[in-house]
Design an enzyme around this catalytic site. Structure first.
Site, PDB file in Angstrom:
ATOM      1  N   PRO A  87       0.780  -1.243   0.000  1.00  0.00           N
ATOM      2  CG  PRO A  87       0.063  -0.932   2.195  1.00  0.00           C
ATOM      3  CD  PRO A  87       0.836  -1.871   1.324  1.00  0.00           C
ATOM      4  CE1 TYR A  88       1.654   3.896   4.073  1.00  0.00           C
ATOM      5  CE2 TYR A  88       1.957   1.547   4.468  1.00  0.00           C
ATOM      6  CZ  TYR A  88       1.416   2.770   4.843  1.00  0.00           C
ATOM      7  OH  TYR A  88       0.652   2.860   5.959  1.00  0.00           O
ATOM      8  N   GLY A  89       4.406   3.668  -1.402  1.00  0.00           N
ATOM      9  CA  GLY A  89       5.410   3.786  -2.452  1.00  0.00           C
ATOM     10  C   GLY A  89       6.660   3.045  -2.020  1.00  0.00           C
ATOM     11  N   GLY A  90       6.998   3.230  -0.764  1.00  0.00           N
ATOM     12  CA  GLY A  90       8.176   2.566  -0.222  1.00  0.00           C
ATOM     13  C   GLY A  90       8.101   2.523   1.278  1.00  0.00           C
ATOM     14  CG  MET A  91       8.125   0.255   5.409  1.00  0.00           C
ATOM     15  SD  MET A  91       7.721   1.736   6.392  1.00  0.00           S
ATOM     16  CE  MET A  91       8.828   1.531   7.788  1.00  0.00           C
ATOM     17  CD  GLU A  92      10.734   4.444   6.696  1.00  0.00           C
ATOM     18  OE1 GLU A  92       9.997   4.228   5.727  1.00  0.00           O
ATOM     19  OE2 GLU A  92      10.354   5.073   7.699  1.00  0.00           O
ATOM     20  CG  HIS A  98      11.024   9.473   0.840  1.00  0.00           C
ATOM     21  ND1 HIS A  98      10.611  10.720   1.260  1.00  0.00           N
ATOM     22  CD2 HIS A  98      10.517   8.590   1.738  1.00  0.00           C
ATOM     23  CE1 HIS A  98       9.875  10.591   2.355  1.00  0.00           C
ATOM     24  NE2 HIS A  98       9.800   9.301   2.667  1.00  0.00           N
ATOM     25  CD  GLU A  99      10.752   4.950   1.358  1.00  0.00           C
ATOM     26  OE1 GLU A  99      10.962   4.956   2.575  1.00  0.00           O
ATOM     27  OE2 GLU A  99       9.699   5.400   0.843  1.00  0.00           O
ATOM     28  CG  HIS A 125      12.789   7.272   5.928  1.00  0.00           C
ATOM     29  ND1 HIS A 125      12.316   8.104   6.916  1.00  0.00           N
ATOM     30  CD2 HIS A 125      11.803   7.199   4.993  1.00  0.00           C
ATOM     31  CE1 HIS A 125      11.088   8.514   6.590  1.00  0.00           C
ATOM     32  NE2 HIS A 125      10.760   7.980   5.420  1.00  0.00           N
ATOM     33  CD  GLU A 171       7.873   9.641   6.389  1.00  0.00           C
ATOM     34  OE1 GLU A 171       8.503  10.001   5.372  1.00  0.00           O
ATOM     35  OE2 GLU A 171       7.802   8.444   6.740  1.00  0.00           O
ATOM     36  CG  ASP A 182      -2.366   3.934  10.104  1.00  0.00           C
ATOM     37  OD1 ASP A 182      -1.219   4.434  10.171  1.00  0.00           O
ATOM     38  OD2 ASP A 182      -2.572   2.710  10.005  1.00  0.00           O
ATOM     39  CE1 TYR A 239       4.289  11.375   4.550  1.00  0.00           C
ATOM     40  CE2 TYR A 239       6.369  10.956   3.453  1.00  0.00           C
ATOM     41  CZ  TYR A 239       5.248  10.487   4.098  1.00  0.00           C
ATOM     42  OH  TYR A 239       5.068   9.145   4.296  1.00  0.00           O
TER      43      TYR A 239
END
Ligand code: BES
Ligand code: ZN
Length: 602
Positions: free
Chosen positions: A266-271, A295-296, A299, A318, A376, A384
């Site tokens: 569900p995200y663009g990315g997760m770090e 971006h990631e 992080h 963020e 959430d 951001y």
């Protein structure tokens, strides 16, 4: 075998301890956890797991090394959808109570400790045998972890792989058939939301190594996507890490790999530590979406190293990451890229702020959550964009990057490995500039409207004069970039800008006084075709026939005369009659035609 996947993720946001904590107003307690983490917390967790693909269950144990921070007689963990079979303390069976699930915070797992544990002596081990889908966690405490996981499909964790080697697919065993034990260690202390596991039919390819660097980068995907994934990210991933190291501090996690998740991610990315999860929608085929990787990667410093103490200070993760991501854009692609990202982000910010018009608390940069409130619900572009605009504002206020980057290094070095809150960030900012700048910088800091930035609501940012468009936006644009900028504005999908925007553009960037004819041409193309912006007609006419710089070149005079004629035929004919004699006969004949003036006249 396109997608066999099991993912156990440990979402950020976890919550305050006991339900009875509800009445205690202590700002320093994470309102999104039920754990008694201020009393006692894990310094290390070891997972010993089996992945059962036919039952789609992960089972095994989590062994916590616990550290008491004050005398304590029970420990509370957050959990979610876990079945707990047994708990052991120092090898002996212990009691436990798995509370009914709170809708947001999950189930508190309460374990009495046989005797009071005291801070100095109380390093104990607590082994929880469980199976199920996920565990929950809190941000204010950090720890290391290790894992042994057995599966018939390759297993990845957000940690350093000890064995088997990444390059040897499934340890050389038959994928999908033979069980292999994967061993991982995460020697850097991290918040628990960065613990993640993925398993499936996945393969690895390293990106080219950077000489002299201890860390490596690479990509994991299903075999079918390896070619395109490798191509998409191989150029930029290591460069981003390298540039970030120049700006901040050395990369601490040893490995920076990407894992392409199934399309439902569900995200663009997760770090996740050592292993960023990304959506397959980044496979644009032209490397145009790698900024998400930037971006990631950012992080790694802001979030994974210096961590927000709880969701209320999420902007520290963020906002800083977005600021950093855009600085990397500048390092790799020039300053215009950075500015453009802020311009694009500004639109997203306005939309997000509007979407919370009925819940203005979520328009704030720093949010005070009530116990059990779901962070959430507040997830949006605000942390951001408000966050990165705030930092950009401070950067400019304090004297630009030359002054700000050394401060950023100091910030990361000071809080490295810690979890902090906005107050600590601000305190450090002041103390850094007191030592490195003195009175002058402190006066600047004192001029900041902190409350408005932290707790301001509504659609505006606190200091519009410093943040709205201003002449310096385009100072790093060369003239071709300005040309493209104006052409782009003339051609936004057939929609024309409102006249007020044209006036604003002109007031800000002074296109109507540019001495560059290419820019003036684009400017008049835009202004003279915008309904209601006709006040530029006289300007355009004067520019064309300026005795000191007649625009005899047909590239300039023909289109501008034509557009001018449509806007103000009288002015155009008069101007042309008075001045046509100064133009070359070829131009004169063509403009006559363009303006529908009888040919015999020339
Ligand atoms: N950490 C976030 C993703 C996230 C946010 C996971 C909240 C769980 C809860 C990640 O770094 C992120 O910000 N991803 C963005 C991409 C980015 C380029 C703005 C996303 O997924 O859109
Ligand atoms: Zn992020």
């Amino acid at each position: 075998m396109a997608s066999f996947w099991a993912r156990v993720t440990f979402p950020r946001r976890l919550v305050p301890a006991l339900y009875f904590r509800r009445n205690i107003q202590m700002v320093s307690i994470d309102p999104a956890t039920q754990a008694n983490y201020t009393d006692i917390s894990s310094t290390h967790v070891h997972f010993d797991w089996d992945i059962n693909w036919s039952k789609r269950v992960i089972s095994g144990s989590a062994t916590h090394t616990l550290l008491a921070h004050q005398p304590v007689d029970h420990v509370i963990f957050d959990s979610s959808y876990l079945t707990i079979d047994a708990v052991k303390i120092a090898g002996k069976s212990a009691q436990f109570d798995l509370k009914p699930p709170h809708p947001v915070l999950g189930s508190a797992l309460v374990i009495p400790l046989a005797s009071n544990w005291l801070p100095e002596i109380s390093r104990g081990h607590d082994r929880i045998q469980h199976h199920g889908s996920r565990d929950r966690c809190r941000m204010a405490r950090k720890g290391t972890y290790s894992a042994r996981v057995r599966s018939v499909l390759p297993v990845l964790l957000s940690a350093i792989r000890v064995s088997p080697p990444s390059a040897l697919i499934h340890g050389g065993k038959r994928v999908g058939e033979e069980t292999v034990e994967y061993v991982y260690k995460q020697p850097v202390s991290i918040p628990s939301y960065l613990i993640a596991i993925a398993s499936g039919n996945i393969v690895y390819r390293p990106f080219p190594a950077i000489p002299g660097k201890e860390w490596s980068t690479g990509v994991w995907t299903e075999p079918e996507l390896m070619e395109s994934s490798y191509w998409e990210f191989n150029e930029d991933t290591a460069r981003y890490v390298e540039e970030a190291e120049k700006i901040v501090t050395p990369y601490e996690f040893g490995v920076y790999d990407l894992l392409l998740l199934p399309p439902s991610f569900p995200y663009g990315g997760m770090e996740n530590a050592c292993l960023t999860f990304i959506t397959p929608t980044l496979l644009a085929g032209d490397r145009s979406l790698v900024d998400v990787v930037g971006h990631e990667i950012s992080h790694s410093w802001f979030g994974n190293n210096v961590t927000t103490a709880d969701s209320g200070h999420f902007w520290l993760n963020e906002g800083w990451t977005t600021w950093m991501e855009r600085l990397l854009q500048q390092a790799l692609h020039g300053p215009a890229e950075r500015d453009f990202s802020y311009i694009i982000g500004r639109k997203a910010l306005t939309e997000a702020l509007k979407s919370y018009e009925n819940n203005p608390k979520y328009q704030r940069l720093v949010i005070h959550y009530e116990f059990g409130e779901d962070p959430d619900d507040a997830y949006s572009s605000i942390p951001y964009e408000k966050g990165s605009n705030f930092l950009l504002y401070l950067e400019r206020l304090l004297g630009g990057l030359d002054v700000f980057v050394p401060y950023v290094k100091d910030y990361v070095t000071t809080f490295r490995g810690k979890s902090i809150r906005t107050e600590q960030w601000k305190e450090h900012l002041y103390s850094y500039f007191r030592q490195n700048g003195g009175e002058e910088k402190i006066r600047l800091l004192d001029s900041v409207d902190w409350d408005a930035w932290f707790y301001g609501e509504g659609l505006q940012l606190p200091d519009p004069s410093k943040l709205a468009f201003n002449a310096t936006d385009l100072k790093d644009f060369n003239s071709n970039q300005k040309v493209v900028f104006l052409e782009r504005l003339s051609d936004i999908g057939g929609v024309s800008l409102p006249a007020t925007h044209i006036h604003h553009l002109n007031a800000t960037y002074n296109f109507n006084t540019s001495s560059n004819a290419e820019i003036r041409l684009r400017w008049y193309n835009l202004a003279l075709t915008t309904p209601g912006a006709t006040s530029y007609a006289r300007d355009a006419a004067e520019w064309l026939v300026d005795p000191k710089g007649l625009k005899g070149r047909m590239k300039f005079c023909r289109p501008v005369f034509k557009k001018l004629f449509r806007v103000d035929p009288k002015l155009t004919t008069e101007t042309w009659k008075l001045n046509s004699q100064f133009f070359h006969p070829i131009a004169r004949r063509l403009i006559d035609k363009d303006l529908g003036i009888a040919e015999h006249r020339s």
